[in-house]
Write an enzyme that holds these catalytic residues in place. Structure first.
Site, PDB file in Angstrom:
ATOM      1  CG  PHE A 131      -0.276   9.047  -5.466  1.00  0.00           C
ATOM      2  CD1 PHE A 131       1.029   9.035  -5.034  1.00  0.00           C
ATOM      3  CD2 PHE A 131      -1.179   9.884  -4.851  1.00  0.00           C
ATOM      4  CE1 PHE A 131       1.424   9.843  -3.985  1.00  0.00           C
ATOM      5  CE2 PHE A 131      -0.785  10.686  -3.801  1.00  0.00           C
ATOM      6  CZ  PHE A 131       0.509  10.668  -3.364  1.00  0.00           C
ATOM      7  CD1 TRP A 150      -0.923   1.003  -6.413  1.00  0.00           C
ATOM      8  CD2 TRP A 150      -1.583   2.737  -5.176  1.00  0.00           C
ATOM      9  NE1 TRP A 150      -1.933   1.646  -7.096  1.00  0.00           N
ATOM     10  CE2 TRP A 150      -2.355   2.710  -6.357  1.00  0.00           C
ATOM     11  CE3 TRP A 150      -1.833   3.747  -4.239  1.00  0.00           C
ATOM     12  CZ2 TRP A 150      -3.352   3.642  -6.617  1.00  0.00           C
ATOM     13  CZ3 TRP A 150      -2.819   4.668  -4.502  1.00  0.00           C
ATOM     14  CH2 TRP A 150      -3.573   4.614  -5.675  1.00  0.00           C
ATOM     15  CG  HIS A 151      -0.142   5.874  -1.671  1.00  0.00           C
ATOM     16  ND1 HIS A 151      -0.593   4.727  -1.062  1.00  0.00           N
ATOM     17  CD2 HIS A 151      -1.225   6.697  -1.775  1.00  0.00           C
ATOM     18  CE1 HIS A 151      -1.883   4.843  -0.804  1.00  0.00           C
ATOM     19  NE2 HIS A 151      -2.294   6.025  -1.224  1.00  0.00           N
ATOM     20  N   GLY A 152       3.900   5.617  -4.105  1.00  0.00           N
ATOM     21  CA  GLY A 152       5.058   6.291  -4.688  1.00  0.00           C
ATOM     22  C   GLY A 152       6.340   5.513  -4.521  1.00  0.00           C
ATOM     23  CB  THR A 189      -0.927   0.015   1.236  1.00  0.00           C
ATOM     24  OG1 THR A 189      -1.774  -1.129   1.202  1.00  0.00           O
ATOM     25  CG2 THR A 189      -1.788   1.273   1.248  1.00  0.00           C
TER      26      THR A 189
END
Length: 471
Positions: free
Chosen positions: A471, A316-318, A313
């Protein structure tokens, strides 16, 4: 192009929505919507549209093979190839430089960096395409025989750039048959305008306050300034992202699609566990159904499964260590709640549980905001009076005084209070003689007023970012 741009609000969407509803047949509506979606995506980065087209083609072919084949080995191979190739694009564009830059820290290793730019929305449409193939493999939904219908699902402009993550199984029937009632269209307009107000009024204004404190040299920020800045960002990211989701859901209703809610007042949560049931629900649901449960869920290796989900998680954002730390941070809190705090939380007064939840969410946004680790350390040092130059200055007091009304309104707007009041007024109006007409007129006045105010704010401001575009 962003939803809060004047080009989108005054030209693109009005033209599309009028043309869409003038089309007499669904085939024409789908074609117009597909062309509009491709134009919307190509507006800013036309060359990267090829990545989306190829990704969709890969998953379309995999879906056909999985849907037609009765052999388990063939189905598994098609699924494996689809997952590897689809995620491969995401890894190359989003994470390759992160991996190579970290490997280059090892002596005698010097891997050249790429000059690839991250395609907008790739994290979102990658997950949507993958959910389609996996659900076809699981027999949750039939395979799509028409490539262009699958492309319409993947590229649909209301949710293409920043979600919510819409699963194919949720809108498969609506691609082939949908109707828009007047009441749904009106509800869609209201939902869109509420989202626009969140973005153009709340997020933009409070975002400027956050930027004033958090974008300068943190060595000179005071303790009060640090807390003011991060609390402003706490409000900004909610209004920015939930506003975008509301606009996407509202446009979906106007077009005959029902996208699921993505936010459910997360800042009223009484625990971090509850917060993640209310924040970015489409992403949480994706990781739950496609990662956590397949790994074993609550049945086996639960702690390991939680760790994997939260590292993914964050990542996934960066492609940055701060996002990995952010994911690890939430893993530790959620694990502690699950194995320790949940046993005593019900005995604690709600107000203390709310303060506890808000405090740790605010701390989490520090990891999220600053992409370099030294800045995170400086920020925490300033917040807790370790490295701050002073507790506060006269300028801090003046800034806080000038913005106290804005922050107070934000604090009210993140709760369901305004919605409850609006629903009660609507219910009372509907129960009076001629109430339906009065209610309709009131709704039109509200919609017009919100639109005018938002347009005025956008015309007079140069600060209009969308945080989740990166993102």
């Amino acid at each position: 192009m962003v939803f809060s741009s004047l080009v989108f609000l005054c030209i693109f969407f009005p033209v599309i929505i009028i043309g869409y509803h003038l089309c007499p047949v669904l085939k024409g509506k789908n074609l117009l919507l597909l062309l509009a979606s491709l134009l919307f995506y190509a507006w800013g980065e036309p060359k990267w549209i090829v990545v989306m087209l190829v990704t969709t083609l890969i998953d379309y072919l995999a879906g056909v093979i999985i849907g037609k084949s009765k052999r388990k080995g063939v189905r598994k191979t098609a699924l494996f190839c689809s997952v590897v190739l689809t995620l491969g694009f995401l890894v190359v564009f989003k994470y390759l430089n992160f991996f190579t830059s970290n490997l280059n820290l090892i002596p005698f290793i010097d891997i050249p960096q790429t000059n690839l730019v991250l395609p907008i929305g790739i994290s979102f449409y990658t997950f949507q395409a993958l959910s389609y193939v996996v659900d076809v493999y699981r027999n949750y939904v039939g395979y799509q025989k028409n490539y262009f219908k699958l492309l319409l699902y993947v590229s649909m402009f209301p949710q293409l750039i920043a979600g919510p993550i819409v699963r194919y199984v949720d809108i498969a029937e609506e691609i082939d048959e949908r109707h828009v009632k007047l009441v749904d269209f009106s509800a869609g307009i209201t939902k869109f305008l509420v989202g626009l107000a969140k973005k153009a009024i709340f997020a933009n204004f409070v975002g400027q306050l956050a930027t004033n404190y958090l974008s300068d040299d943190l060595s000179s920020v005071t303790t009060l300034g640090a807390w003011t800045g991060i609390i402003a960002y706490f409000f900004q990211i909610y209004f920015d992202f939930s506003g975008y989701s509301d606009m996407a859901i509202g446009m979906g209703k106007m077009l005959g699609f029902r996208f699921l809610e993505n936010f459910n007042y997360p800042y009223i949560s009484l625990s971090i566990t509850e917060f993640w049931r209310r924040w970015h629900m489409s992403l949480s649901g994706f990781f739950r159904d496609y990662v956590y449960i397949p790994l074993g869920g609550n049945r086996r290796h639960q702690l390991r499964n939680m760790f994997v989900v939260w590292i993914l998680t964050g990542f996934w954002h960066g492609a940055s260590w701060n996002f990995i730390l952010w994911g690890l941070y939430y893993f530790l809190i959620l694990a502690f709640e699950k194995y320790v705090l949940n046993k005593i939380m019900d005995k604690v007064p709600k107000v203390f549980r709310l303060v506890y939840s808000l405090f740790f969410v605010i701390i989490g946004w520090v990891f999220f905001y600053f992409e370099d680790i030294p800045s995170i350390g400086k920020m925490f040092g300033a917040m807790f009076g370790i490295t701050s130059s002073a507790s506060y200055t006269a300028s801090d007091i003046t800034t806080l005084t000038n913005n106290v009304f804005l922050l107070a309104i934000c604090a009210i707007a993140v709760t369901p209070v305004l919605r409850i009041i609006a629903n009660k007024l609507s219910s009372k109006l509907s129960n009076t003689p001629g109430g339906v007409i009065v209610n309709g007129v009131t709704t039109l006045i509200f919609q017009a007023a919100v639109l005018v105010i938002c347009l005025a704010c956008l015309v007079g401001s140069t600060y209009n970012p969308f945080l989740y575009f990166r993102f």
